[in-house]
Design a protein around this motif. Structure first.
Motif, PDB file in Angstrom:
ATOM      1  N   GLY A  73       0.797  -1.217   0.000  1.00  0.00           N
ATOM      2  CA  GLY A  73       0.000   0.000   0.000  1.00  0.00           C
ATOM      3  C   GLY A  73       0.830   1.268   0.000  1.00  0.00           C
ATOM      4  O   GLY A  73       0.277   2.378  -0.003  1.00  0.00           O
ATOM      5  N   ARG A  74       2.161   1.127   0.015  1.00  0.00           N
ATOM      6  CA  ARG A  74       3.050   2.291  -0.036  1.00  0.00           C
ATOM      7  C   ARG A  74       3.753   2.323  -1.385  1.00  0.00           C
ATOM      8  O   ARG A  74       3.694   1.383  -2.164  1.00  0.00           O
ATOM      9  CB  ARG A  74       4.094   2.218   1.091  1.00  0.00           C
ATOM     10  CG  ARG A  74       3.531   2.343   2.484  1.00  0.00           C
ATOM     11  CD  ARG A  74       4.678   2.392   3.486  1.00  0.00           C
ATOM     12  NE  ARG A  74       5.455   1.169   3.402  1.00  0.00           N
ATOM     13  CZ  ARG A  74       5.256   0.107   4.170  1.00  0.00           C
ATOM     14  NH1 ARG A  74       4.313   0.126   5.074  1.00  0.00           N
ATOM     15  NH2 ARG A  74       6.000  -0.972   4.037  1.00  0.00           N
ATOM     16  N   ARG A  75       4.478   3.426  -1.620  1.00  0.00           N
ATOM     17  CA  ARG A  75       5.292   3.508  -2.812  1.00  0.00           C
ATOM     18  C   ARG A  75       6.445   2.514  -2.715  1.00  0.00           C
ATOM     19  O   ARG A  75       7.004   2.320  -1.635  1.00  0.00           O
ATOM     20  CB  ARG A  75       5.826   4.931  -2.995  1.00  0.00           C
ATOM     21  CG  ARG A  75       4.752   5.940  -3.379  1.00  0.00           C
ATOM     22  CD  ARG A  75       5.302   7.352  -3.373  1.00  0.00           C
ATOM     23  NE  ARG A  75       5.709   7.754  -2.017  1.00  0.00           N
ATOM     24  CZ  ARG A  75       6.197   8.952  -1.720  1.00  0.00           C
ATOM     25  NH1 ARG A  75       6.353   9.852  -2.671  1.00  0.00           N
ATOM     26  NH2 ARG A  75       6.543   9.228  -0.478  1.00  0.00           N
ATOM     27  N   PRO A  76       6.807   1.860  -3.831  1.00  0.00           N
ATOM     28  CA  PRO A  76       7.875   0.851  -3.794  1.00  0.00           C
ATOM     29  C   PRO A  76       9.180   1.364  -3.190  1.00  0.00           C
ATOM     30  O   PRO A  76       9.859   0.627  -2.475  1.00  0.00           O
ATOM     31  CB  PRO A  76       8.037   0.471  -5.272  1.00  0.00           C
ATOM     32  CG  PRO A  76       6.698   0.724  -5.879  1.00  0.00           C
ATOM     33  CD  PRO A  76       6.164   1.926  -5.156  1.00  0.00           C
ATOM     34  N   ALA A  77       9.533   2.627  -3.461  1.00  0.00           N
ATOM     35  CA  ALA A  77      10.785   3.163  -2.913  1.00  0.00           C
ATOM     36  C   ALA A  77      10.734   3.226  -1.387  1.00  0.00           C
ATOM     37  O   ALA A  77      11.698   2.859  -0.698  1.00  0.00           O
ATOM     38  CB  ALA A  77      11.057   4.549  -3.480  1.00  0.00           C
ATOM     39  N   GLU A  78       9.599   3.670  -0.855  1.00  0.00           N
ATOM     40  CA  GLU A  78       9.446   3.719   0.600  1.00  0.00           C
ATOM     41  C   GLU A  78       9.480   2.314   1.194  1.00  0.00           C
ATOM     42  O   GLU A  78      10.113   2.076   2.234  1.00  0.00           O
ATOM     43  CB  GLU A  78       8.121   4.402   0.942  1.00  0.00           C
ATOM     44  CG  GLU A  78       7.856   4.541   2.433  1.00  0.00           C
ATOM     45  CD  GLU A  78       6.507   5.170   2.716  1.00  0.00           C
ATOM     46  OE1 GLU A  78       6.105   5.173   3.900  1.00  0.00           O
ATOM     47  OE2 GLU A  78       5.854   5.636   1.765  1.00  0.00           O
TER      48      GLU A  78
END
Length: 405
Positions: free
Chosen positions: A169-174
């Motif tokens: 549910g988060r950005r892949p980088a995060e």
């Protein structure tokens, strides 16, 4: 029905399952997990309607899945699978993921996130389900067992990492940063575990092994709880923490209490395979959406399609990249066993349905294919290896003393 009544019914089904295994063994060898899931479906809301999951039952089921991944992580002997074998296992999974994403994208009409759910499910290996079957038949010793551990570990760890990166549910980088933090903390724990320390740990383990203190078992539960909590704090999937806890526990016990480690593991396995793991499988059956599967002809048709895709996406790269010192029968068996999947498919499809990425009908198709993989693929693999190693087959015995197939 109350939580207590449902728990009583689930434990009754867990007791009935091994009875059915031994009753049907003279005619056909059905894996224990198939009976556990089938009995869950039978008492679940779509058939008899006797059992329904709730918060308490779901929590116990999650603990069962965590214990299954913990025991799978504990089984990994990295000293035996490093080097070329591990590199081949990593390459095979990366190829599987690339092929799976392409095929899943075409099946989902170009829906990227639905493709990610399907692809990660297709590339998973149920090491925690396969290992007990093979260990009971005495097939985990020697070169084949070491290679299967490597390919199975990557097939179990890879999808968990992919889920943490792509379906959190988060950005892949995060997610990648948080995953790196988890890896750093785990590496620090491993470094701490390998440092020379006073021998009090081993002595206390031996002293309390057969009394009410049970220090080592309590310590194992602490490690598991700590790694699950760390994964939760970082917003990662709990399965990652459970697997890492198993790896860490093996390192500590084999180093600090080598004479007691097998007995400690036996006690933990008794807790896991005696209660928590069968509870997870029975609840999987209770929560299986049978109506969605039977009510949609397309969903029902997709079950064998997904089974074929699992073997093609996961099994074919394993066969092609398996170590060359394995014979053809062993490579085919390795490919089939690496294609055996279930717990991760349940976890991944549950995430996909909860996030609205796939429908419950597609999830039911994937889980149905995973159940068939557990029923059919180890059976075929075992018979292939038995024909390829007749002397080894003659030396294997079932727990009741009869000859293993």
């Amino acid at each position: 029905m109350s939580s207590q009544g449902t728990l009583l019914l689930i434990t009754a089904m867990a007791v009935l399952a091994p009875v059915l295994v031994y009753a049907t063994a003279p005619r056909i060898r059905v894996p224990l997990v198939i009976f556990e899931i089938a009995l869950g479906i039978l008492v679940g809301p779509d058939v008899l309607g006797w059992a329904h999951s709730d918060t308490v039952i779901d929590t116990l089921s999650d603990l069962g899945l965590s214990m299954l991944l913990f025991l799978a992580g504990y089984e990994i002997d990295f000293s035996a699978i490093r080097g070329d074998t591990l590199r081949r296992a990593l390459r095979s999974w990366m190829v599987s993921l690339a092929v799976g994403l392409g095929l899943a994208a075409s099946l989902s009409g170009g829906d990227l996130w639905a493709a990610v759910v399907v692809a990660t499910a297709l590339t998973s290996t149920t090491l925690g389900t396969v290992l007990p079957m093979l260990r009971d038949r005495g097939e985990m010793k020697g070169r084949f067992g070491a290679v299967l551990s490597a390919f199975g570990a990557v097939g179990e760890f890879g999808p968990v990492v992919a889920v943490a990166l792509l379906l959190s549910g988060r950005r892949p980088a995060e997610s990648a940063v948080l995953l790196a933090v988890f890896g750093a903390v785990t590496a620090a724990a491993v470094f701490w575990a390998l440092r020379p320390r006073p021998r009090w740990f081993g002595r206390l383990t031996a002293l309390t092994l057969r009394n009410s203190a049970q220090f080592a078992v309590r310590w194992v539960m602490l490690v598991l709880a700590a790694m699950l909590a760390l994964a939760q704090v970082l917003g990662l999937d709990a399965l990652l923490g459970a697997f890492a806890a198993g790896v860490l526990t093996r390192l500590v016990l084999r180093r600090e209490a080598p004479d007691s480690s097998d007995e400690v593991l036996g006690k933990v396995e008794a807790m896991g395979f005696g209660f928590l793991v069968p509870l997870f499988y029975v609840v999987t059956g209770i929560e299986f959406d049978l109506d969605a599967l039977l009510g949609d002809p397309v969903a029902l048709l997709l079950v064998p399609v997904f089974l074929v895709l699992v073997v093609a996406v996961r099994g074919l790269p394993v066969y092609l990249l398996a170590p060359r010192d394995l014979g053809r029968a062993d490579r085919v068996a390795l490919a089939l066993l690496s294609s055996t999947c279930l717990p991760l498919v349940v976890a991944i499809t549950t995430i996909g349905v909860d996030q609205g990425l796939i429908g419950s009908d597609r999830a039911a198709s994937l889980v149905g294919a995973a159940m068939l993989s557990v029923l059919l693929l180890p059976l075929i693999a075992g018979r292939l290896r038995a024909r390829g190693h007749p002397a080894e087959r003659a030396g294997r015995k079932r727990p009741d003393g009869s000859e293993a197939w």
